[in-house]
Design a protein around this motif. Structure first.
Motif, PDB file in Angstrom:
ATOM      1  N   LEU A 140      49.218 -13.789  -6.646  1.00 26.44           N
ATOM      2  CA  LEU A 140      47.712 -13.762  -7.304  1.00 26.44           C
ATOM      3  C   LEU A 140      46.644 -13.149  -6.487  1.00 26.44           C
ATOM      4  CD1 LEU A 140      47.936 -16.664  -9.621  1.00 26.44           C
ATOM      5  CD2 LEU A 140      48.702 -14.219 -10.348  1.00 26.44           C
ATOM      6  N   ASP A 141      46.811 -13.678  -5.001  1.00 25.70           N
ATOM      7  CA  ASP A 141      45.912 -13.294  -4.060  1.00 25.70           C
ATOM      8  C   ASP A 141      46.216 -11.761  -3.659  1.00 25.70           C
ATOM      9  OD1 ASP A 141      44.928 -15.784  -3.743  1.00 25.70           O
ATOM     10  OD2 ASP A 141      46.072 -16.345  -2.094  1.00 25.70           O
ATOM     11  N   GLU A 142      47.398 -11.655  -3.472  1.00 23.44           N
ATOM     12  CA  GLU A 142      47.650 -10.098  -3.423  1.00 23.44           C
ATOM     13  C   GLU A 142      47.240  -9.152  -4.290  1.00 23.44           C
ATOM     14  OE1 GLU A 142      49.452  -6.864  -0.952  1.00 23.44           O
ATOM     15  OE2 GLU A 142      48.750  -8.768  -0.298  1.00 23.44           O
ATOM     16  N   ALA A 143      47.205  -9.531  -5.691  1.00 22.82           N
ATOM     17  CA  ALA A 143      46.807  -8.561  -6.826  1.00 22.82           C
ATOM     18  C   ALA A 143      45.409  -8.455  -6.757  1.00 22.82           C
ATOM     19  CB  ALA A 143      47.270  -9.585  -8.093  1.00 22.82           C
ATOM     20  N   GLU A 144      44.541  -9.430  -6.489  1.00 23.10           N
ATOM     21  CA  GLU A 144      43.153  -9.642  -6.619  1.00 23.10           C
ATOM     22  C   GLU A 144      42.698  -8.487  -5.415  1.00 23.10           C
ATOM     23  OE1 GLU A 144      40.857 -13.070  -7.285  1.00 23.10           O
ATOM     24  OE2 GLU A 144      42.405 -14.023  -8.481  1.00 23.10           O
ATOM     25  N   LYS A 145      43.536  -8.877  -4.293  1.00 18.54           N
ATOM     26  CA  LYS A 145      42.950  -7.784  -3.103  1.00 18.54           C
ATOM     27  C   LYS A 145      43.354  -6.286  -3.381  1.00 18.54           C
ATOM     28  CE  LYS A 145      44.558  -6.933   1.740  1.00 18.54           C
ATOM     29  NZ  LYS A 145      45.049  -5.547   1.408  1.00 18.54           N
ATOM     30  N   ARG A 146      44.542  -6.185  -4.075  1.00 23.21           N
ATOM     31  CA  ARG A 146      44.867  -4.725  -4.366  1.00 23.21           C
ATOM     32  C   ARG A 146      43.875  -4.008  -5.366  1.00 23.21           C
ATOM     33  NH1 ARG A 146      50.306  -2.695  -3.219  1.00 23.21           N
ATOM     34  NH2 ARG A 146      51.313  -4.086  -1.649  1.00 23.21           N
ATOM     35  N   ALA A 147      43.506  -4.913  -6.489  1.00 19.90           N
ATOM     36  CA  ALA A 147      42.602  -4.500  -7.252  1.00 19.90           C
ATOM     37  C   ALA A 147      41.027  -4.173  -6.818  1.00 19.90           C
ATOM     38  CB  ALA A 147      42.339  -5.642  -8.491  1.00 19.90           C
ATOM     39  N   LEU A 148      40.871  -5.132  -5.867  1.00 19.23           N
ATOM     40  CA  LEU A 148      39.538  -4.836  -5.099  1.00 19.23           C
ATOM     41  C   LEU A 148      39.562  -3.698  -4.165  1.00 19.23           C
ATOM     42  CD1 LEU A 148      36.788  -6.348  -4.837  1.00 19.23           C
ATOM     43  CD2 LEU A 148      37.516  -7.264  -2.787  1.00 19.23           C
ATOM     44  N   VAL A 162      35.365  -8.318 -11.214  1.00 16.77           N
ATOM     45  CA  VAL A 162      36.394  -7.558 -12.048  1.00 16.77           C
ATOM     46  C   VAL A 162      37.776  -7.403 -11.412  1.00 16.77           C
ATOM     47  CG1 VAL A 162      36.494  -5.050 -12.551  1.00 16.77           C
ATOM     48  CG2 VAL A 162      34.424  -5.990 -12.747  1.00 16.77           C
ATOM     49  N   ALA A 163      37.800  -7.411 -10.035  1.00 13.37           N
ATOM     50  CA  ALA A 163      39.057  -7.465  -9.156  1.00 13.37           C
ATOM     51  C   ALA A 163      39.793  -8.599  -9.549  1.00 13.37           C
ATOM     52  CB  ALA A 163      38.781  -7.585  -7.798  1.00 13.37           C
ATOM     53  N   ARG A 164      39.162  -9.739  -9.724  1.00 14.06           N
ATOM     54  CA  ARG A 164      40.089 -10.932 -10.468  1.00 14.06           C
ATOM     55  C   ARG A 164      40.715 -10.633 -11.773  1.00 14.06           C
ATOM     56  NH1 ARG A 164      39.541 -14.345 -14.141  1.00 14.06           N
ATOM     57  NH2 ARG A 164      37.343 -13.535 -14.568  1.00 14.06           N
ATOM     58  N   ALA A 165      39.847 -10.111 -12.626  1.00 10.58           N
ATOM     59  CA  ALA A 165      40.424  -9.932 -14.007  1.00 10.58           C
ATOM     60  C   ALA A 165      41.455  -8.868 -13.928  1.00 10.58           C
ATOM     61  CB  ALA A 165      39.152  -9.354 -14.983  1.00 10.58           C
ATOM     62  N   VAL A 166      41.146  -7.693 -13.280  1.00  8.07           N
ATOM     63  CA  VAL A 166      42.066  -6.618 -13.306  1.00  8.07           C
ATOM     64  C   VAL A 166      43.458  -6.833 -12.520  1.00  8.07           C
ATOM     65  CG1 VAL A 166      42.547  -4.385 -12.115  1.00  8.07           C
ATOM     66  CG2 VAL A 166      40.454  -4.699 -13.364  1.00  8.07           C
ATOM     67  N   GLY A 167      43.333  -7.706 -11.168  1.00 11.22           N
ATOM     68  CA  GLY A 167      44.574  -8.183 -10.568  1.00 11.22           C
ATOM     69  C   GLY A 167      45.370  -9.088 -11.351  1.00 11.22           C
ATOM     70  N   ILE A 168      44.723 -10.069 -11.830  1.00 15.39           N
ATOM     71  CA  ILE A 168      45.536 -11.203 -12.641  1.00 15.39           C
ATOM     72  C   ILE A 168      46.041 -10.546 -13.805  1.00 15.39           C
ATOM     73  CG2 ILE A 168      45.514 -13.248 -13.833  1.00 15.39           C
ATOM     74  CD1 ILE A 168      45.024 -13.735 -11.041  1.00 15.39           C
ATOM     75  N   GLY A 169      45.371  -9.620 -14.638  1.00 14.72           N
ATOM     76  CA  GLY A 169      45.938  -8.904 -15.879  1.00 14.72           C
ATOM     77  C   GLY A 169      46.805  -7.912 -15.307  1.00 14.72           C
ATOM     78  N   ALA A 170      47.067  -7.354 -14.443  1.00 11.21           N
ATOM     79  CA  ALA A 170      48.022  -6.364 -13.901  1.00 11.21           C
ATOM     80  C   ALA A 170      49.404  -7.387 -13.692  1.00 11.21           C
ATOM     81  CB  ALA A 170      47.560  -5.803 -12.543  1.00 11.21           C
ATOM     82  N   VAL A 171      49.409  -8.404 -13.164  1.00 14.17           N
ATOM     83  CA  VAL A 171      50.472  -9.334 -12.848  1.00 14.17           C
ATOM     84  C   VAL A 171      50.893  -9.671 -14.359  1.00 14.17           C
ATOM     85  CG1 VAL A 171      51.278 -11.605 -12.146  1.00 14.17           C
ATOM     86  CG2 VAL A 171      49.902 -10.009 -10.637  1.00 14.17           C
TER      87      VAL A 171
END
Length: 576
Positions: free
Chosen positions: A392-400, A418-427
């Motif tokens: 999840l950390d990596e997802a948020e980082k990549r989204a940011l 937004v990075a949190r919503a997009v990263g978690i949503g992507a996973v």
């Protein structure tokens, strides 16, 4: 076969059944599929029924003849025409004016197009179920995400859902844990990262038990003390659970997952002997090499141990006690277990034993394939297990990294949110867009894609609609689009309208088949249709009336897309 009440599909299916019963009053339709379903290709109309071909053999008539007779009957008000195609397909096309009127009516509903088919019914959904003193890893993501999507979908349909996190908090591992804690604990490490330290303790204790019989025997002694209620061991066990739940809840909060009930295996300990006694009372218990078992040969299954030769109970006994408790407390319409494919045999045995006990429960095991990652995806590894927190950390980082593009006007705080919503949503979407029973290979390229079947693509589509509506309000602040009629003059507008009216049918299908990917497919198709709509016709530059109609249609798309993604547990930021 009737469709669910409250949907257009139900209305059309009811009409088809009435017509066939009128034409063939002597026929038995109990095993004939008369359901009207959406067409896969709109060149063949909006809906289709194959009943004529199913009925042909029974009535000894050509299927096209039966289909032609259906066409001779009065049409429901919603249909423009009905045609026969191929060997006997019955294709139906909706009246465009009716379609516009029906779609306009949905603007008045708080939840678009979804009937309360589950009103008055209770469903228990058992999912996630991590083990105490162990970190949640990538293996937990599918049960948690699939289970939560089913949880949301069933609630949307009006069911009373009991989301139950059946935590692994009992068993032989706690003897090793307690003994290891007493010898190996490092207080500073425990304070800094409780679960990592507890896992280290267990690993050291387990390895030592493989090398030294004396250590293994000492661990068994600690376990026996725990089972007999020793105050010190009970206090340590409760401490392990407390620390674990704190860490679990951090993950659940990030995923937007909440449970109604969290009962570990230990909750059912006092009921285990009663389960074995009931099996014995009903003549289902046998002895085999000192263990007590239930013979399931008649069901084509191996014998199932319910009490081991050393007198200990096992997972089967616990799951039997859990099912009986749920039946007595909740009286559910259905109990759904969401676990990986490796537990198929276990649940077939548990369900078979419950049938022998004549427990009136509708039980469903929703199993899923495993998720894997390509090699070298992460540099941080916990042994050979990838921690869910790291994913999840990596997802948020990549989204940011994606959001921080030149020209982005969001504040740093907004970018993080937004990075949190997009990263978690992507996973989540990378999982939920797949058939649950498939093996999923997770790749960042696919999960984070802005131009493919991914959560970021769908979230961006929603944000783009929000932008169009914002621009409309800026240019025409005094105009109320709802004061203008909804017009479906262009083919793409009509295609969008038909797809929007199928939302309720899709939600029901996802629930009935336990496949959230049906809803993901729907959302992706909706976003693609909207993209074509946006690129094909003018919006803000259209003449008055048409412009407002298209803004209304945008609003309906946005609301439905947001609702669909919310049922998958995916947020929809207004700006990205």
């Amino acid at each position: 076969m009737m469709s669910e009440p409250g949907t257009l599909e139900q209305q059309l299916t009811a009409w088809m059944e009435q017509v066939l019963c009128t034409l063939y009053p002597e026929a038995d339709f109990s095993d004939i599929n008369t359901q009207v379903v959406p067409t896969a290709d709109d060149r063949f109309g909006d809906y289709q029924c194959n009943a004529a071909m199913a009925l042909a053999g029974r009535m000894r008539k050509p299927p096209r003849e039966i289909a032609q007779q259906v066409l001779s009957q009065p049409l429901p008000d919603c249909l423009e025409r009905v045609e026969v195609a191929g060997p006997g397909f019955i294709n139906m096309r909706l009246r465009t004016d009716w379609l516009a009127s029906a779609l306009a009516e949905t603007e008045k509903e708080s939840v678009p197009l979804v009937p309360d088919v589950g009103a008055g019914k209770t469903v228990v959904i058992d999912y996630s179920s991590p083990n105490v003193a162990k970190p949640m890893h990538i293996g937990h993501i599918r049960s948690t995400v699939i289970g939560n999507a089913l949880d949301r979908i069933y609630r949307c349909l009006g069911y009373h859902v009991i989301a139950d996190n059946h935590v692994g908090d009992w068993g032989t591992q706690f003897g090793l844990m307690i003994l290891g804690y007493k010898h190996f604990v490092q207080p500073e490490a425990l304070e800094r990262d409780p679960i990592e330290e507890l896992e280290r303790i267990y690993r050291e204790s387990y390895n030592k038990s493989k090398e030294e019989d004396a250590w293994l025997n000492a661990a068994r002694t600690e376990l026996l003390k725990l089972q007999q209620g020793d105050p010190e061991n009970l206090a340590l066990w409760r401490r392990f659970i407390e620390l674990s739940k704190i860490e679990f809840n951090k993950i659940y909060d990030r995923l937007g997952v909440h449970f109604d009930v969290e009962r570990g295996e230990s909750y059912y300990n006092e009921a285990l002997q009663g389960v074995v006694d009931e099996l014995d009372r009903k003549g289902l218990l046998q002895e085999s090499e000192g263990a007590q078992v239930v013979n399931l040969e008649e069901e084509g299954l191996a014998v199932s141990i319910v009490r081991k030769s050393d007198g200990a109970f096992n997972y089967t006994t616990t799951d039997l006690a859990t099912a009986l408790s749920r039946h007595q407390e909740f009286h559910p319409e259905e109990v759904i277990y969401v676990t990986d494919e490796r537990q198929q045999l276990h649940f077939r045995q548990v369900f078979a034993i419950l049938r022998k006990l004549e427990v009136p429960l509708n039980l469903r095991h929703v199993w899923f394939g495993l998720m894997r990652l390509p090699d070298a995806t992460f540099s941080t590894r916990q042994g050979n297990v990838i921690k869910l927190e790291v994913l999840l950390d990596e997802a948020e980082k990549r989204a940011l990294d994606i959001i921080r593009q030149p020209g982005n006007t969001l504040t740093p705080e907004q970018q993080q949110e937004v990075a949190r919503a997009v990263g978690i949503g992507a996973v989540k979407y990378a999982d939920l867009s797949q058939n649950p029973q498939s093996l999923v290979t997770f790749t960042w390229e696919k999960a984070m894609a802005l131009d493919g079947n991914s959560a970021p693509y769908l979230q961006y589509a929603y944000a783009r609609i929000s932008s169009v509506r914002d621009k409309y309000r800026e240019r025409f602040p005094e105009v109320d689009p709802s004061a203008f009629p909804l017009l479906l003059q262009e083919p793409i507008e009509r295609r969008l309208a038909v797809h929007l009216l199928r939302f309720g049918y899709t939600v029901i299908s996802a629930a009935r088949t336990y496949r959230p990917n049906y809803l993901a497919d729907y959302c992706y198709a909706l976003a693609q249709l909207y993209s074509t709509f946006y690129q094909t016709v003018p919006f803000l530059k259209a003449e008055e009336g048409i412009r407002e109609s298209r803004v209304r249609l945008c609003g309906l798309v946005a609301r439905t897309l947001r609702q669909g993604l919310d049922l998958l547990g995916i947020e929809t930021p207004d700006r990205i």
